[in-house]
Design an enzyme around this catalytic site. Structure first.
Site, PDB file in Angstrom:
ATOM      1  N   GLU A  64     -63.641 -32.442   9.285  1.00 42.16           N
ATOM      2  CA  GLU A  64     -63.027 -31.264   9.916  1.00 42.16           C
ATOM      3  C   GLU A  64     -62.890 -31.499  11.411  1.00 42.16           C
ATOM      4  O   GLU A  64     -63.677 -32.246  12.014  1.00 42.16           O
ATOM      5  CB  GLU A  64     -63.913 -30.043   9.595  1.00 42.16           C
ATOM      6  CG  GLU A  64     -63.538 -28.740  10.262  1.00 42.16           C
ATOM      7  CD  GLU A  64     -62.156 -28.191   9.912  1.00 42.16           C
ATOM      8  OE1 GLU A  64     -61.171 -28.948   9.985  1.00 42.16           O
ATOM      9  OE2 GLU A  64     -62.058 -26.991   9.606  1.00 42.16           O
TER      10      GLU A  64
ATOM     11  N   ASP B 265     -65.950 -23.097  13.663  1.00 40.80           N
ATOM     12  CA  ASP B 265     -66.090 -21.919  14.506  1.00 40.80           C
ATOM     13  C   ASP B 265     -67.028 -20.940  13.784  1.00 40.80           C
ATOM     14  O   ASP B 265     -68.245 -21.089  13.845  1.00 40.80           O
ATOM     15  CB  ASP B 265     -64.675 -21.357  14.732  1.00 40.80           C
ATOM     16  CG  ASP B 265     -64.610 -20.246  15.747  1.00 40.80           C
ATOM     17  OD1 ASP B 265     -65.664 -19.771  16.178  1.00 40.80           O
ATOM     18  OD2 ASP B 265     -63.500 -19.823  16.108  1.00 40.80           O
TER      19      ASP B 265
ATOM     20  N   ARG C 206     -50.720 -30.891  19.229  1.00 38.16           N
ATOM     21  CA  ARG C 206     -51.457 -31.808  18.354  1.00 38.16           C
ATOM     22  C   ARG C 206     -51.353 -33.250  18.847  1.00 38.16           C
ATOM     23  O   ARG C 206     -52.207 -34.077  18.578  1.00 38.16           O
ATOM     24  CB  ARG C 206     -50.896 -31.752  16.923  1.00 38.16           C
ATOM     25  CG  ARG C 206     -51.163 -30.455  16.197  1.00 38.16           C
ATOM     26  CD  ARG C 206     -50.907 -30.626  14.716  1.00 38.16           C
ATOM     27  NE  ARG C 206     -50.684 -29.362  14.032  1.00 38.16           N
ATOM     28  CZ  ARG C 206     -51.662 -28.601  13.526  1.00 38.16           C
ATOM     29  NH1 ARG C 206     -52.919 -28.961  13.660  1.00 38.16           N
ATOM     30  NH2 ARG C 206     -51.376 -27.476  12.909  1.00 38.16           N
TER      31      ARG C 206
HETATM   32  P1  IMP Z   1     -63.875 -21.182  11.056  1.00 39.47           P
HETATM   33  O1  IMP Z   1     -63.485 -20.936   9.644  1.00 39.47           O
HETATM   34  O2  IMP Z   1     -64.058 -19.891  11.818  1.00 39.47           O
HETATM   35  O3  IMP Z   1     -65.067 -22.074  11.215  1.00 39.47           O
HETATM   36  O4  IMP Z   1     -62.644 -21.827  11.774  1.00 39.47           O
HETATM   37  C1  IMP Z   1     -62.336 -23.156  11.669  1.00 39.47           C
HETATM   38  C2  IMP Z   1     -60.860 -23.363  11.775  1.00 39.47           C
HETATM   39  O5  IMP Z   1     -60.292 -22.551  12.800  1.00 39.47           O
HETATM   40  C3  IMP Z   1     -60.598 -24.801  12.164  1.00 39.47           C
HETATM   41  O6  IMP Z   1     -60.275 -25.538  11.026  1.00 39.47           O
HETATM   42  C4  IMP Z   1     -59.429 -24.696  13.095  1.00 39.47           C
HETATM   43  O7  IMP Z   1     -58.240 -24.822  12.339  1.00 39.47           O
HETATM   44  C5  IMP Z   1     -59.466 -23.317  13.641  1.00 39.47           C
HETATM   45  N1  IMP Z   1     -60.038 -23.308  14.991  1.00 39.47           N
HETATM   46  C6  IMP Z   1     -61.257 -22.881  15.374  1.00 39.47           C
HETATM   47  N2  IMP Z   1     -61.435 -23.010  16.688  1.00 39.47           N
HETATM   48  C7  IMP Z   1     -60.284 -23.551  17.162  1.00 39.47           C
HETATM   49  C8  IMP Z   1     -59.848 -23.962  18.469  1.00 39.47           C
HETATM   50  O8  IMP Z   1     -60.560 -23.840  19.470  1.00 39.47           O
HETATM   51  N3  IMP Z   1     -58.605 -24.501  18.555  1.00 39.47           N
HETATM   52  C9  IMP Z   1     -57.782 -24.651  17.477  1.00 39.47           C
HETATM   53  N4  IMP Z   1     -58.153 -24.301  16.239  1.00 39.47           N
HETATM   54  C10 IMP Z   1     -59.391 -23.754  16.088  1.00 39.47           C
HETATM   55 MG    MG Z   2     -58.492 -26.751  10.902  1.00 36.61          MG
END
Ligand code: IMP
Ligand code: MG
Length: 200
Positions: free
Chosen positions: A119, A123, A185
């Site tokens: 990954e 977050d 990207r």
């Molecule tokens: P989570 O499900 O909240 O852990 O989020 C993870 C997903 O959110 C990652 O796979 C990213 O696609 C997106 N994401 C989280 N933080 C960022 C960031 O700072 N920049 C870009 N995408 C992010």
């Molecule tokens: Mg992602």
């Protein structure tokens, strides 16, 4: 052109984006190409040590982790297979996803195999938790997680990645595969987006 961070000159504070950039995002440097390369090599060393000659299936989460995966596998010294998943999450572009769905599943069998999810950034932890639960249905021997970046302080579910490249603060990051509304990207470095309300 973007003023890039050259090795040895770490003092570029802000990058000037090209004139034709669609929006006026301001980006600050977070990790240089050299720093990313060294983090990725360290992760590959740890993974190679831990898995030995066991067959490993790397499951890369599209799209954000594609660049990380491609660099990581070049440094691995274990036999690997790779596959991809694409997950759709609901929430606005700069917010963490609430609900997660799979839109492209793996194609190779992982039953009885060691699986390592690759990954870009964790977050809340919801995306990874969803994918781990989903992959577990296929009865792999083990499932671990390798993330390049980790916003540990923002976790909403209890999950720890097994391999973490670097912990980051609560910043929105872009570059090295990671996007903001599908842009940035292609940046070879990792930057953070400076909030619009922050004074120049
Ligand atoms: P989570 O499900 O909240 O852990 O989020 C993870 C997903 O959110 C990652 O796979 C990213 O696609 C997106 N994401 C989280 N933080 C960022 C960031 O700072 N920049 C870009 N995408 C992010
Ligand atoms: Mg992602």
């Amino acid at each position: 052109m973007i003023r890039s961070l050259r090795s040895g000159s770490r003092k570029a504070e802000l990058w000037d984006l090209p004139e034709n950039t669609m929006e006026d995002d301001r980006l600050g440097p977070l990790l240089s190409q050299e720093q990313i390369a060294s983090i990725v090599e360290d992760l590959a060393d740890q993974i190679s040590r831990d898995y030995g000659q066991r067959d490993l299936v790397l499951v890369c989460i599209l799209k954000g982790a594609f660049m990380f995966l491609s660099d990581l596998i070049r440094h691995l010294r274990v036999p690997v297979q790779i596959d991809f998943v694409r997950l759709a999450s609901y929430g606005s572009s700069m917010q963490t996803p609430g609900r997660v769905e799979i839109t492209k599943d793996i194609e190779i069998s992982i039953e009885g195999k060691d699986v390592l999810i690759v990954e870009d950034i964790i977050d809340s932890g919801r995306t990874i938790q969803f994918l781990k639960d989903r992959l577990a249905l296929a009865r792999p021997h083990s499932i671990k997680v390798c993330t390049l970046l980790d916003k540990k302080a923002r976790r909403e579910v209890t999950m720890e990645a097994d391999y973490v490249g670097k912990e980051v603060d609560n910043l929105f990051v872009v570059g090295y595969g990671i996007d903001f509304n599908e842009r940035y990207r292609n940046l070879p470095e990792i930057c953070y987006v400076i909030p619009k309300d922050q004074p120049k």
